[in-house]
Design a protein around this motif. Structure first.
Motif, short mmCIF file in Angstrom:
data_model
loop_
_atom_site.label_atom_id
_atom_site.label_comp_id
_atom_site.label_asym_id
_atom_site.label_seq_id
_atom_site.Cartn_x
_atom_site.Cartn_y
_atom_site.Cartn_z
N ALA A 16 38.47 7.36 59.23
CA ALA A 16 37.43 6.48 58.73
C ALA A 16 37.89 6.15 57.51
O ALA A 16 37.46 4.82 57.03
CB ALA A 16 35.92 7.31 58.70
N LEU A 17 38.67 6.90 56.62
CA LEU A 17 39.03 6.67 55.30
C LEU A 17 39.91 5.38 55.51
O LEU A 17 40.23 4.45 54.61
CB LEU A 17 39.29 7.71 54.48
CG LEU A 17 40.12 7.26 53.22
CD1 LEU A 17 39.02 6.84 52.30
CD2 LEU A 17 40.39 8.80 52.56
N ARG A 18 40.90 5.38 56.28
CA ARG A 18 42.10 4.61 56.49
C ARG A 18 41.42 3.41 57.03
O ARG A 18 41.89 2.21 56.47
CB ARG A 18 42.91 5.07 57.55
CG ARG A 18 43.96 6.24 56.94
CD ARG A 18 45.21 6.42 57.81
NE ARG A 18 44.71 7.09 59.12
CZ ARG A 18 44.81 6.34 60.18
NH1 ARG A 18 45.18 5.29 60.40
NH2 ARG A 18 44.52 6.96 61.41
N GLU A 19 40.29 3.30 57.70
CA GLU A 19 39.78 1.96 58.24
C GLU A 19 39.25 1.46 57.23
O GLU A 19 39.13 0.08 56.76
CB GLU A 19 38.67 2.33 59.44
CG GLU A 19 39.28 2.73 60.72
CD GLU A 19 39.71 1.76 61.30
OE1 GLU A 19 39.35 0.39 61.35
OE2 GLU A 19 41.02 1.85 62.12
N ALA A 20 38.32 2.20 56.23
CA ALA A 20 37.79 1.64 55.08
C ALA A 20 38.67 1.03 53.99
O ALA A 20 38.61 -0.07 53.43
CB ALA A 20 37.00 2.75 54.33
N LYS A 64 39.08 -2.85 53.31
CA LYS A 64 39.11 -3.41 51.79
C LYS A 64 40.14 -4.19 51.57
O LYS A 64 39.93 -5.11 50.60
CB LYS A 64 38.92 -2.14 50.91
CG LYS A 64 38.59 -2.32 49.45
CD LYS A 64 37.21 -2.83 48.74
CE LYS A 64 37.11 -3.26 47.52
NZ LYS A 64 35.89 -3.16 47.30
N TYR A 65 41.10 -3.86 51.80
CA TYR A 65 42.43 -4.66 51.31
C TYR A 65 43.21 -5.56 52.19
O TYR A 65 44.08 -6.10 51.90
CB TYR A 65 43.80 -3.60 50.84
CG TYR A 65 43.35 -2.87 49.48
CD1 TYR A 65 43.31 -3.29 48.28
CD2 TYR A 65 42.57 -1.52 49.45
CE1 TYR A 65 43.09 -2.76 47.04
CE2 TYR A 65 42.02 -0.81 48.53
CZ TYR A 65 42.49 -1.70 47.37
OH TYR A 65 42.06 -0.77 46.21
N ILE A 110 35.22 7.00 50.89
CA ILE A 110 34.87 5.79 51.44
C ILE A 110 33.59 5.39 50.86
O ILE A 110 33.57 4.05 50.84
CB ILE A 110 34.16 6.47 52.85
CG1 ILE A 110 35.39 6.64 53.78
CG2 ILE A 110 33.36 5.05 53.57
CD1 ILE A 110 35.03 7.31 55.05
N ALA A 111 32.69 5.99 50.30
CA ALA A 111 31.47 5.42 49.57
C ALA A 111 32.05 4.89 48.26
O ALA A 111 31.42 3.81 47.84
CB ALA A 111 30.55 6.50 49.05
N ASP A 163 31.65 0.81 46.68
CA ASP A 163 30.76 0.21 45.24
C ASP A 163 31.83 -0.34 44.27
O ASP A 163 32.17 0.16 43.46
CB ASP A 163 30.38 1.79 44.85
CG ASP A 163 29.16 1.64 43.54
OD1 ASP A 163 29.03 0.57 43.29
OD2 ASP A 163 28.68 2.57 43.36
N ASP A 164 31.71 -1.86 44.58
CA ASP A 164 32.22 -2.69 43.96
C ASP A 164 31.77 -2.74 42.30
O ASP A 164 32.55 -3.04 41.39
CB ASP A 164 32.36 -4.01 44.31
CG ASP A 164 33.20 -4.23 45.59
OD1 ASP A 164 34.04 -3.30 45.67
OD2 ASP A 164 32.94 -4.99 46.44
N SER A 165 30.49 -2.68 42.41
CA SER A 165 29.71 -2.64 41.06
C SER A 165 30.30 -1.68 39.94
O SER A 165 30.44 -1.84 38.84
CB SER A 165 28.22 -2.84 41.22
OG SER A 165 27.70 -1.20 41.57
#
Length: 360
Positions: A62-66, A70-71, A256-257, A261-263
């Motif tokens: 899940a982390l690699r997918e996120a 993202k990139y 992952i969370a 959180d771009d902000s």
């Protein structure tokens, strides 16, 4: 009885020491995020902690997918580790043997040297130009024994960086069998137009690996989560030498969370750049030499005279409840590194530095 003896090269290693802290006051010695971490990451960690009896996902799927989402990169070309530090250790296991060489810039991150020593390899340091990595100096030191070139960009502890066209020139000058590792621990802080962390290059070239971390701008240093992106063959090798459950379940959930959180990331970068712009000229006005930085710290040089040296400043600041990082281990004995703190912490830092400048 003497007992078992470790390998001789292991006894030659000087263990890495992290930034110290005091029982009270401000710890500004480890380049940590003064704003903490994303509230979403904290909430995700708390939820994940309800099932500590279960092993984490060893593949960090899940982390690699996120990260991939993202990139905009292939998750199958990502490997996760306990901080980017572990990625460097895995590189040593997979690619270095006794007699090999790595190259780093003169004041590169200390862990690169430790990786080489643990493998019985030699660390070659290339002179810098005004505390900035020199592509020509690195290329001049390439030999038939060179296996890895580590480039921290931006660099810790100097805060300097080289433009991406220089990174490409460095890569072009290396043999195909030399791995170029681009350490982007502080990449999220950089806003210069000529900078790139090198993700595109790692996606295109068979010998470029980019490493990143959740320890800095994401504020998850205590959870130890990092990752690397690069060629399938390199990622495959790192998977083969990593531990089966090397990233904790709570670390994966929080990362992952945090990634979503771009902000919080923007807020952290804005705070950092605002405080860099405030602290550097203020310290220079007091008479200190402060090197330019695009990261979340400043390298400060002190005078070479009694009562005004770096160690004198260190003792003075500690007495006021402020701890920053001495640079002797990096070959910069007249300098100290100041992490950017909260505005309140930075106000106290400026007051302490002004008092030290005026002290007899």
């Amino acid at each position: 009885m003497s007992g078992p003896k470790p390998l001789a090269n292991i006894l030659e290693i000087t263990p890495y020491k992290g930034g110290q802290k005091l029982d009270h006051g401000w710890k500004l010695s480890s380049n940590e995020n003064p704003l903490g971490c994303s509230p979403a990451a904290r909430e995700a960690l708390s939820k994940a902690a309800e099932h500590l009896e279960m092993y984490p996902d060893g593949a960090c799927f899940a982390l690699r997918e996120a990260i991939g989402k993202k990139y905009g990169v292939d998750p199958d070309r990502i490997v996760c580790g306990a901080g980017s530090d572990e990625i460097f250790q895995l590189l040593g296991r997979a690619y270095l043997k006794p007699g090999d060489e790595i190259i780093q810039s003169q004041h590169g991150f200390l862990v690169y040297r430790l990786v080489a020593q643990q493998s019985g390899a030699k660390c070659i340091s290339a002179p810098e130009t005004e505390l900035t990595a020199s592509v020509d100096a690195i290329l001049d030191r390439v030999t038939d024994k060179t296996r890895i070139v580590f480039l921290a960009n931006p660099n810790n502890p100097t805060g300097s960086y080289i433009p991406f066209d220089e990174v490409r020139r460095l890569h072009k000058g290396l043999r195909d069998d030399i791995l170029l590792v681009l350490d982007g621990a502080y990449a999220e802080y950089v806003r210069q137009n000529d900078y790139s962390a090198g993700m595109d290059m790692a996606g295109e070239e068979p010998n470029v690996l980019v490493t990143r971390t959740f320890s800095k701008i994401h504020g998850l240093a205590g959870l130890r989560v990092g990752w690397a992106y690069g060629p399938e063959s390199v990622i495959d090798a790192l998977h083969r030498v990593r531990g089966p459950f090397n990233v904790t379940s709570v670390g994966q959930a929080a990362a992952i969370a945090a990634l979503a959180d771009d902000s919080f990331v923007t807020k952290s970068a804005d705070h950092n750049n605002d405080e860099l712009d405030r602290l550097k000229p203020a310290l220079e006005k007091m008479g200190y030499k402060v090197y330019p930085s695009v990261a979340n710290f400043l390298l400060i040089q002190f005078e070479d005279r009694d009562g005004k040296r770096a160690e004198d400043a260190d003792a003075f600041l500690r007495a006021r409840g402020i701890v920053i990082r001495d640079m002797k281990a990096y070959g910069l004995p007249d300098c100290m590194r100041l992490s950017i703190g909260t505005r309140e912490a930075n106000d106290d830092v400026l007051a302490a530095f002004e008092a030290f400048a005026k002290a007899d």
